[in-house]
Write a protein that holds these residues in place. Structure first.
Motif, PDB file in Angstrom:
ATOM      1  N   GLY A  92      -3.375   5.976  -5.052  1.00 18.51           N
ATOM      2  CA  GLY A  92      -2.957   7.294  -5.504  1.00 18.51           C
ATOM      3  C   GLY A  92      -2.093   7.143  -6.730  1.00 18.51           C
ATOM      4  O   GLY A  92      -1.600   6.049  -7.020  1.00 18.51           O
ATOM      5  N   PRO A  93      -1.885   8.224  -7.483  1.00 23.24           N
ATOM      6  CA  PRO A  93      -1.033   8.149  -8.671  1.00 23.24           C
ATOM      7  C   PRO A  93       0.419   7.894  -8.288  1.00 23.24           C
ATOM      8  O   PRO A  93       0.799   8.006  -7.111  1.00 23.24           O
ATOM      9  CB  PRO A  93      -1.202   9.529  -9.313  1.00 23.24           C
ATOM     10  N   ASN A  94       1.231   7.555  -9.278  1.00 17.37           N
ATOM     11  CA  ASN A  94       2.663   7.382  -9.026  1.00 17.37           C
ATOM     12  C   ASN A  94       3.240   8.667  -8.445  1.00 17.37           C
ATOM     13  O   ASN A  94       2.928   9.771  -8.897  1.00 17.37           O
ATOM     14  CB  ASN A  94       3.397   7.046 -10.332  1.00 17.37           C
ATOM     15  N   GLY A  95       4.078   8.517  -7.421  1.00 17.44           N
ATOM     16  CA  GLY A  95       4.694   9.682  -6.799  1.00 17.44           C
ATOM     17  C   GLY A  95       3.800  10.405  -5.810  1.00 17.44           C
ATOM     18  O   GLY A  95       4.142  11.482  -5.329  1.00 17.44           O
ATOM     19  N   ALA A  96       2.661   9.781  -5.449  1.00 20.64           N
ATOM     20  CA  ALA A  96       1.709  10.456  -4.551  1.00 20.64           C
ATOM     21  C   ALA A  96       2.129  10.398  -3.092  1.00 20.64           C
ATOM     22  O   ALA A  96       1.637  11.169  -2.275  1.00 20.64           O
ATOM     23  CB  ALA A  96       0.317   9.838  -4.704  1.00 20.64           C
ATOM     24  N   GLY A  97       3.019   9.466  -2.743  1.00 20.81           N
ATOM     25  CA  GLY A  97       3.446   9.325  -1.351  1.00 20.81           C
ATOM     26  C   GLY A  97       3.017   8.025  -0.699  1.00 20.81           C
ATOM     27  O   GLY A  97       3.229   7.836   0.503  1.00 20.81           O
ATOM     28  N   LYS A  98       2.460   7.100  -1.480  1.00 18.01           N
ATOM     29  CA  LYS A  98       1.976   5.841  -0.906  1.00 18.01           C
ATOM     30  C   LYS A  98       3.122   5.007  -0.333  1.00 18.01           C
ATOM     31  O   LYS A  98       3.057   4.556   0.810  1.00 18.01           O
ATOM     32  CB  LYS A  98       1.240   5.007  -1.971  1.00 18.01           C
ATOM     33  N   THR A  99       4.155   4.798  -1.155  1.00 13.22           N
ATOM     34  CA  THR A  99       5.278   3.969  -0.704  1.00 13.22           C
ATOM     35  C   THR A  99       5.996   4.616   0.477  1.00 13.22           C
ATOM     36  O   THR A  99       6.402   3.930   1.421  1.00 13.22           O
ATOM     37  CB  THR A  99       6.253   3.719  -1.866  1.00 13.22           C
ATOM     38  N   THR A 100       6.140   5.930   0.435  1.00 12.31           N
ATOM     39  CA  THR A 100       6.781   6.626   1.559  1.00 12.31           C
ATOM     40  C   THR A 100       5.964   6.450   2.834  1.00 12.31           C
ATOM     41  O   THR A 100       6.518   6.195   3.914  1.00 12.31           O
ATOM     42  CB  THR A 100       6.934   8.130   1.242  1.00 12.31           C
ATOM     43  N   THR A 101       4.638   6.545   2.720  1.00  6.99           N
ATOM     44  CA  THR A 101       3.767   6.353   3.882  1.00  6.99           C
ATOM     45  C   THR A 101       3.892   4.942   4.431  1.00  6.99           C
ATOM     46  O   THR A 101       4.059   4.744   5.647  1.00  6.99           O
ATOM     47  CB  THR A 101       2.298   6.641   3.502  1.00  6.99           C
ATOM     48  N   LEU A 102       3.834   3.943   3.545  1.00  8.11           N
ATOM     49  CA  LEU A 102       3.956   2.554   3.990  1.00  8.11           C
ATOM     50  C   LEU A 102       5.330   2.284   4.585  1.00  8.11           C
ATOM     51  O   LEU A 102       5.457   1.540   5.562  1.00  8.11           O
ATOM     52  CB  LEU A 102       3.692   1.602   2.826  1.00  8.11           C
ATOM     53  N   SER A 103       6.372   2.878   4.011  1.00  9.51           N
ATOM     54  CA  SER A 103       7.728   2.687   4.542  1.00  9.51           C
ATOM     55  C   SER A 103       7.861   3.259   5.942  1.00  9.51           C
ATOM     56  O   SER A 103       8.576   2.700   6.786  1.00  9.51           O
ATOM     57  CB  SER A 103       8.754   3.331   3.604  1.00  9.51           C
ATOM     58  N   MET A 104       7.184   4.367   6.205  1.00 11.90           N
ATOM     59  CA  MET A 104       7.210   4.945   7.559  1.00 11.90           C
ATOM     60  C   MET A 104       6.422   4.089   8.535  1.00 11.90           C
ATOM     61  O   MET A 104       6.847   3.872   9.678  1.00 11.90           O
ATOM     62  CB  MET A 104       6.702   6.390   7.536  1.00 11.90           C
ATOM     63  N   ILE A 105       5.261   3.560   8.104  1.00 16.82           N
ATOM     64  CA  ILE A 105       4.495   2.661   8.965  1.00 16.82           C
ATOM     65  C   ILE A 105       5.325   1.434   9.321  1.00 16.82           C
ATOM     66  O   ILE A 105       5.339   0.971  10.466  1.00 16.82           O
ATOM     67  CB  ILE A 105       3.183   2.236   8.269  1.00 16.82           C
ATOM     68  N   ALA A 106       6.058   0.908   8.321  1.00 18.54           N
ATOM     69  CA  ALA A 106       6.856  -0.298   8.530  1.00 18.54           C
ATOM     70  C   ALA A 106       8.129  -0.042   9.337  1.00 18.54           C
ATOM     71  O   ALA A 106       8.814  -0.986   9.733  1.00 18.54           O
ATOM     72  CB  ALA A 106       7.228  -0.904   7.178  1.00 18.54           C
ATOM     73  N   GLY A 107       8.454   1.225   9.570  1.00 18.58           N
ATOM     74  CA  GLY A 107       9.667   1.546  10.307  1.00 18.58           C
ATOM     75  C   GLY A 107      10.906   1.555   9.453  1.00 18.58           C
ATOM     76  O   GLY A 107      12.033   1.580   9.970  1.00 18.58           O
ATOM     77  N   PRO A 128       7.965  -5.103   1.133  1.00 22.28           N
ATOM     78  CA  PRO A 128       8.355  -3.775   0.644  1.00 22.28           C
ATOM     79  C   PRO A 128       8.208  -3.631  -0.861  1.00 22.28           C
ATOM     80  O   PRO A 128       8.048  -4.613  -1.590  1.00 22.28           O
ATOM     81  CB  PRO A 128       9.826  -3.670   1.059  1.00 22.28           C
ATOM     82  N   ASP A 129       8.294  -2.394  -1.309  1.00 18.18           N
ATOM     83  CA  ASP A 129       8.330  -2.086  -2.730  1.00 18.18           C
ATOM     84  C   ASP A 129       9.687  -2.519  -3.297  1.00 18.18           C
ATOM     85  O   ASP A 129      10.672  -2.571  -2.575  1.00 18.18           O
ATOM     86  CB  ASP A 129       8.132  -0.572  -2.917  1.00 18.18           C
ATOM     87  N   ARG A 130       9.719  -2.815  -4.594  1.00 16.55           N
ATOM     88  CA  ARG A 130      10.959  -3.205  -5.279  1.00 16.55           C
ATOM     89  C   ARG A 130      11.664  -4.324  -4.504  1.00 16.55           C
ATOM     90  O   ARG A 130      12.659  -4.100  -3.823  1.00 16.55           O
ATOM     91  CB  ARG A 130      11.909  -2.013  -5.470  1.00 16.55           C
ATOM     92  N   LEU A 131      11.092  -5.491  -4.580  1.00 17.26           N
ATOM     93  CA  LEU A 131      11.550  -6.635  -3.785  1.00 17.26           C
ATOM     94  C   LEU A 131      13.063  -6.803  -3.816  1.00 17.26           C
ATOM     95  O   LEU A 131      13.674  -6.878  -4.872  1.00 17.26           O
ATOM     96  CB  LEU A 131      10.910  -7.918  -4.311  1.00 17.26           C
ATOM     97  N   ARG A 132      13.634  -6.821  -2.641  1.00 15.81           N
ATOM     98  CA  ARG A 132      15.056  -7.135  -2.509  1.00 15.81           C
ATOM     99  C   ARG A 132      15.154  -8.315  -1.557  1.00 15.81           C
ATOM    100  O   ARG A 132      14.654  -8.261  -0.448  1.00 15.81           O
ATOM    101  CB  ARG A 132      15.839  -5.942  -1.941  1.00 15.81           C
ATOM    102  N   THR A 133      15.799  -9.364  -2.003  1.00 14.40           N
ATOM    103  CA  THR A 133      15.883 -10.529  -1.143  1.00 14.40           C
ATOM    104  C   THR A 133      17.189 -11.267  -1.408  1.00 14.40           C
ATOM    105  O   THR A 133      17.914 -10.954  -2.359  1.00 14.40           O
ATOM    106  CB  THR A 133      14.688 -11.464  -1.356  1.00 14.40           C
ATOM    107  N   PHE A 134      17.474 -12.240  -0.561  1.00 18.69           N
ATOM    108  CA  PHE A 134      18.680 -13.046  -0.722  1.00 18.69           C
ATOM    109  C   PHE A 134      18.346 -14.170  -1.692  1.00 18.69           C
ATOM    110  O   PHE A 134      18.079 -15.302  -1.292  1.00 18.69           O
ATOM    111  CB  PHE A 134      19.128 -13.584   0.633  1.00 18.69           C
ATOM    112  N   ASP A 135      18.381 -13.845  -2.996  1.00 18.91           N
ATOM    113  CA  ASP A 135      17.812 -14.777  -3.967  1.00 18.91           C
ATOM    114  C   ASP A 135      18.723 -15.942  -4.325  1.00 18.91           C
ATOM    115  O   ASP A 135      18.336 -16.801  -5.118  1.00 18.91           O
ATOM    116  CB  ASP A 135      17.338 -14.042  -5.222  1.00 18.91           C
ATOM    117  N   ARG A 136      19.906 -15.990  -3.741  1.00 19.34           N
ATOM    118  CA  ARG A 136      20.738 -17.187  -3.948  1.00 19.34           C
ATOM    119  C   ARG A 136      20.379 -18.284  -2.956  1.00 19.34           C
ATOM    120  O   ARG A 136      20.831 -19.433  -3.106  1.00 19.34           O
ATOM    121  CB  ARG A 136      22.223 -16.836  -3.831  1.00 19.34           C
TER     122      ARG A 136
END
Length: 253
Positions: free
Chosen positions: A37-52, A83-91
């Protein structure tokens, strides 16, 4: 057959915006399933809900037949998440990060060490395990995060843009590993902007626009007589209107 993931009437509202609007999806096990879907279509929100990671305002989500709202720990145990916008303990070094992921999932240290070696070999990360993740390239970071999502051998992988900012060689490695995982009964649910890749690898697909599923089924069913990219553009509202940009062709200087 119990669905790998099932959504029924799933809705998420942010203020006046219905980011996801009564979405119904049934994803069978052993499938490569794409959300496009285009940007802002709800894909990340849908995946975030599936992932809890986000709680829906309405509707029901099941993972492997387990109700995510009623039994979140059981449902999340079945999933690995990128997840989107990778956040990790990069140290941490790559090895320390994978150890953390494995122990967090309840694996014994010896099992974690063995699986870390296997995953590092598969993802071509063996030489990088001793270096801080902060020194990794974007592709290497994505690979180590994906390895962390797979270390506990989940039934379902929920991946938000797994091929974004990844070089062709790393993409090929990731795709080979995911394809083998699906061939052995795993389920991959991913979002992607790469229509050619989705068309080539996905078993099923849902096109999401404005928080709603406008088309869903096999790739062949969704695209019809068009290419998937043409069908996507058609469903997403066509090409942008370039009228009024004539000044852009006058070239300054």
């Amino acid at each position: 057959m119990v669905a790998a993931v099932r959504l029924a009437g799933v809705t998420k509202v942010f203020g006046a915006t219905r980011a996801v609007d009564a979405v119904d999806l049934t994803i069978p096990p052993g499938t490569f399933y794409g959300l496009v879907g285009p940007n802002g279509a709800g894909k990340t929100t849908t995946l975030s809900m599936i992932a809890g990671l986000l709680r829906p305002d309405a509707g029901r989500i099941e993972v492997g037949g387990v109700d995510l709202a009623r039994h979140p720990a059981r449902a999340k145990k079945l999933m690995g998440v990128l997840p989107d916008r990778l956040r990790t303990f990069d140290r941490l070094t790559g090895r320390q990060l994978l150890h953390y992921y494995g122990v967090l999932r309840g694996l014994k240290p010896g099992v974690v060490a063995s699986r870390t070696a296997d995953l590092a070999r598969a993802f071509d990360l063996t030489d990088a395990l001793g270096r801080p993740v902060a020194d990794y390239s974007a592709g290497m970071t994505k690979k180590v995060m994906l390895a962390g999502a797979m270390i506990h051998s989940p039934r379902v992988l929920v991946l938000d843009e797994p091929f974004e900012a990844v070089d062709p060689l790393s993409s090929s490695v990731i795709l080979d590993i995911l394809s083998t995982y699906v061939d052995h009964g795993g389920t991959v649910v991913l979002s992607s902007h790469g229509m050619e890749l989705v068309e080539r690898v996905c078993t099923g697909i849902a096109v999401i626009v404005g928080g709603q599923v406008l088309a869903e089924g096999t790739v062949a069913e969704v695209r019809g007589e068009l290419t998937l990219e043409q069908r996507f553009v058609e469903l997403a509202g066509g090409l942008s209107d370039v009228e009024g940009l004539e000044w852009l062709h006058t070239f300054s200087g």
